[in-house]
Design a protein around this motif. Structure first.
Motif, short mmCIF file in Angstrom:
data_model
loop_
_atom_site.label_atom_id
_atom_site.label_comp_id
_atom_site.label_asym_id
_atom_site.label_seq_id
_atom_site.Cartn_x
_atom_site.Cartn_y
_atom_site.Cartn_z
N ASP A 182 47.53 53.05 66.42
CA ASP A 182 47.90 51.84 65.69
C ASP A 182 48.83 50.97 66.54
OD1 ASP A 182 46.39 52.77 63.62
OD2 ASP A 182 48.08 53.25 62.31
N ALA A 183 49.76 51.61 67.24
CA ALA A 183 50.69 50.86 68.07
C ALA A 183 49.99 50.16 69.23
CB ALA A 183 51.77 51.79 68.61
N HIS A 184 48.81 50.67 69.61
CA HIS A 184 48.04 50.05 70.69
C HIS A 184 46.92 49.15 70.16
CE1 HIS A 184 50.12 53.10 73.09
NE2 HIS A 184 49.77 52.43 74.17
N GLY A 185 46.92 48.89 68.86
CA GLY A 185 45.94 47.96 68.30
C GLY A 185 44.60 48.56 67.97
N PHE A 186 44.53 49.87 67.79
CA PHE A 186 43.25 50.52 67.49
C PHE A 186 43.22 51.06 66.07
CE2 PHE A 186 43.49 50.74 72.15
CZ PHE A 186 42.27 50.17 72.48
N GLU A 187 43.56 50.21 65.12
CA GLU A 187 43.51 50.61 63.72
C GLU A 187 42.10 50.89 63.25
OE1 GLU A 187 44.88 47.85 64.86
OE2 GLU A 187 46.99 47.71 64.24
N ASP A 188 41.10 50.42 63.98
CA ASP A 188 39.70 50.61 63.56
C ASP A 188 39.15 51.99 63.94
OD1 ASP A 188 39.99 49.88 66.21
OD2 ASP A 188 38.24 48.57 66.27
N VAL A 189 39.91 52.78 64.66
CA VAL A 189 39.46 54.14 65.00
C VAL A 189 39.78 55.08 63.83
CG1 VAL A 189 39.71 56.09 66.57
CG2 VAL A 189 39.83 53.75 67.47
N VAL A 190 38.75 55.75 63.32
CA VAL A 190 38.91 56.69 62.22
C VAL A 190 39.11 58.09 62.79
CG1 VAL A 190 37.80 57.72 60.20
CG2 VAL A 190 37.50 55.27 60.70
N GLY B 12 55.24 76.05 69.26
CA GLY B 12 56.27 75.04 69.03
C GLY B 12 55.73 73.73 68.51
N LEU B 13 54.46 73.45 68.72
CA LEU B 13 53.85 72.23 68.19
C LEU B 13 53.16 72.57 66.87
CD1 LEU B 13 53.03 69.27 68.39
CD2 LEU B 13 51.04 69.97 69.74
N ASP B 14 53.56 71.90 65.80
CA ASP B 14 52.95 72.10 64.49
C ASP B 14 51.63 71.36 64.45
OD1 ASP B 14 52.20 72.26 61.85
OD2 ASP B 14 54.11 71.55 61.04
N PRO B 15 50.50 72.05 64.27
CA PRO B 15 49.21 71.35 64.25
C PRO B 15 49.09 70.30 63.16
CG PRO B 15 48.95 73.69 63.70
CD PRO B 15 50.34 73.50 64.16
N GLU B 16 49.91 70.41 62.11
CA GLU B 16 49.86 69.41 61.05
C GLU B 16 50.33 68.04 61.55
OE1 GLU B 16 48.70 69.79 58.11
OE2 GLU B 16 48.69 71.96 57.69
N THR B 17 51.05 68.01 62.66
CA THR B 17 51.59 66.74 63.18
C THR B 17 50.69 66.09 64.21
OG1 THR B 17 52.82 67.75 65.03
CG2 THR B 17 53.90 67.71 62.86
N ILE B 18 49.62 66.75 64.62
CA ILE B 18 48.81 66.25 65.73
C ILE B 18 48.13 64.94 65.37
CG2 ILE B 18 46.77 66.72 67.14
CD1 ILE B 18 47.63 69.67 67.15
N LEU B 19 47.38 64.90 64.28
CA LEU B 19 46.67 63.67 63.92
C LEU B 19 47.62 62.55 63.49
CD1 LEU B 19 43.33 64.72 62.17
CD2 LEU B 19 43.76 64.08 64.55
N PRO B 20 48.68 62.82 62.72
CA PRO B 20 49.62 61.73 62.42
C PRO B 20 50.23 61.11 63.67
CG PRO B 20 49.95 63.52 60.88
CD PRO B 20 48.98 64.03 61.91
N ALA B 21 50.54 61.92 64.67
CA ALA B 21 51.09 61.36 65.91
C ALA B 21 50.06 60.50 66.63
CB ALA B 21 51.57 62.50 66.82
N LEU B 22 48.81 60.94 66.61
CA LEU B 22 47.74 60.15 67.23
C LEU B 22 47.50 58.86 66.46
CD1 LEU B 22 45.50 59.78 69.31
CD2 LEU B 22 44.02 61.21 67.88
N ARG B 23 47.54 58.94 65.14
CA ARG B 23 47.35 57.74 64.31
C ARG B 23 48.41 56.69 64.65
NH1 ARG B 23 43.20 55.99 62.33
NH2 ARG B 23 43.87 54.45 63.88
N SER B 24 49.66 57.10 64.71
CA SER B 24 50.73 56.16 65.04
C SER B 24 50.54 55.58 66.43
CB SER B 24 52.09 56.86 64.95
OG SER B 24 52.36 57.29 63.63
#
Length: 474
Positions: free
Chosen positions: A361-369, A346-358
């Protein structure tokens, strides 16, 4: 058209086949066969040693299956540099049901010199009711038991009573690169009514387990890099960013301090009442009746088995900064972590990293690659527990062992089940033959002889029962 055998006659023949299968284990013929399989060094990490992988499929497995009436076709892997794949087929009658069996002949590195009693990972050794060697549990011993069970049915009945295809790959331990592409290309050749495969451990050793799929597996890296070299902690400490501290805080936002996932997109739907019923009193993570689960970790509103078999979980597999072997007084220039998400269907693996990125970023960690750890991953899968093939399997295994098998929606680990269920398109049933303390992926890998005995009995009975429906076909 041949007449169907009467019920009493069929029962006697079934019992004879199961008894003959048990003798195969007891008389050490299984041990002799497994010794040849283990001796073939098919380490998945030795990508340059393609010869051993080819030998396993063409010189070891193919002759055995040829004796059982199987045709062999060996294919190059669509992924350049990865090991070959083989399809073995025995078609008795196009009108009969078709069963696809799957296994993998590759193994993890041998870890020579780390085994107890100076054992070699490439030489089978028996001790204390166990057979030690690399691949005994994962996965050579398991798919060989299934092949041996087919042999017992053929020896007793003269035919299987169903069509059988076997797919063996040689890169499962590397994430099965090329397998999904191979299944797309050879979808018609692999088509079947049901996949039956064996990998992983039973839930408990005293009865069979039937697993209906597997959790998906997505590995990824988190990295923060601020500068090219370290800076003296006395001169620079307190005035420059510390990537280790930043990365630790970034990771801490992914779960709470009890491991509960905080990224909403990563959280599955709560288990249904049907799934809760299947997992009720399921003794997950037990050995000798003793629980190994931490009661205060993960989703505390779920039962222990539900946390592993009906939920997603996040783990940090490795983390590194500075020089751990020889720490120095310096602010590290970078920090890195290898992480993993195990997830349900049920979880699309293509969405895992985009969800983590958002989330970061919302917690102020834009510097994490963020970056995926490899180009392939396995999706979560499951089969409807009320599927007719699942219920037939359950009845057959109970008939042989006189015990109700444990039925679980998926195994806790990950397997390339999506290739069969999602691409070729068929229900899937996994019947594991190992147990949780088998030391797979570690020194001292082994199988228990008593479990092998139980395994070949139930698989012989299962293949017999599937084939009995074809007895009336002429």
């Amino acid at each position: 058209m041949l007449p169907r055998p009467d019920q009493k006659s069929d029962l006697r023949c079934r019992e004879a086949a199961v008894a003959s299968a048990a003798l195969y284990i007891k008389e050490a013929r299984f041990k002799a066969d497994l010794e040849r399989l283990v001796a073939c060094r098919t380490e998945t990490s030795r990508r340059g040693d393609a010869a051993q992988k080819q030998i396993y499929l063409s010189d070891i497995i193919a002759p055995e299956l040829a004796e059982l009436g199987f045709e062999t076709r060996i294919y190059d892997n669509p992924d350049p540099g990865s090991g070959p794949l083989a399809i073995y087929k025995r078609i008795e009658n196009p009108k009969l049901p078709t069963v696809l069996l799957y296994g993998h002949g590759d193994v993890v590195p041998g870890q020579e010199g780390e085994w107890d009693a100076d054992r070699s990972p490439w030489k089978l050794e028996e001790a204390d009711g166990r057979l030690y060697g690399r691949g005994t549990a994962d996965n050579k011993g398991q798919h060989w038991i299934n092949i041996a069970a087919l042999r017992q049915v053929l020896a007793t009945r003269g035919r299987l009573g169903f069509n059988c295809k076997i797919l063996l790959e040689m890169e499962e331990e590397s994430g099965s690169p090329g397998l999904e592409a191979f299944c797309r290309t050879h979808k018609d050749e692999l088509a079947a009514d049901l996949l039956i495969a064996s990998d992983g451990p039973r839930i408990r050793t005293d009865r069979p387990t039937v697993a209906l799929g597997s959790r998906g597996n997505f590995n990824f890296d988190l990295e923060i890099r601020y500068r090219n070299g370290g800076r003296h902690s006395g001169n620079w400490g307190g005035s420059i960013k510390d990537p280790v501290i930043r990365l630790a805080h970034a990771i801490s936002t992914i779960t709470d301090d009890h491991g509960r996932i905080l990224i909403q997109a990563w959280r599955p739907q709560p288990p249904t009442e049907r799934i809760r019923g299947l997992l009720k009193d399921c003794p997950i993570l037990q050995s000798d009746g003793v629980s190994r689960m931490d009661a205060d970790w993960g989703e505390t509103n779920l039962e222990p088995a539900e946390r592993v078999l009906a939920w997603n979980n996040f783990a940090v597999l490795a983390i590194k900064a500075g020089s751990p072997e020889r720490p120095v007084n310096a602010i590290a220039p970078m920090a890195w972590a290898r992480c993993q998400l195990r997830f349900l269907a049920g979880l699309d693996p293509e969405t895992i990293l985009p969800a983590l990125r958002s989330h970061l970023d919302a917690h102020g960690f834009e510097d994490v690659v963020l970056s995926p750890a490899r180009s392939t991953w396995w999706r979560g899968t499951t089969t409807d527990p009320d599927n007719q093939w699942v219920q037939k399997t359950m009845r057959s295994l109970e008939r042989t062992e006189a015990k109700t098998p444990d039925l679980i929606p998926c195994i806790g680990g990950s397997l390339p089940n999506h290739a069969f269920q999602g691409i070729v398109g068929m229900p899937t049933v996994w019947v594991p033959h190992s147990y949780s303390d088998c030391s797979q992926h570690a020194p001292n890998e082994h199988v228990r002889i008593d479990l092998c005995l139980s395994a070949i009995r139930v698989m012989t009975g299962l293949f017999w029962d599937i084939g009995r429906e074809g007895e009336g076909e002429g």
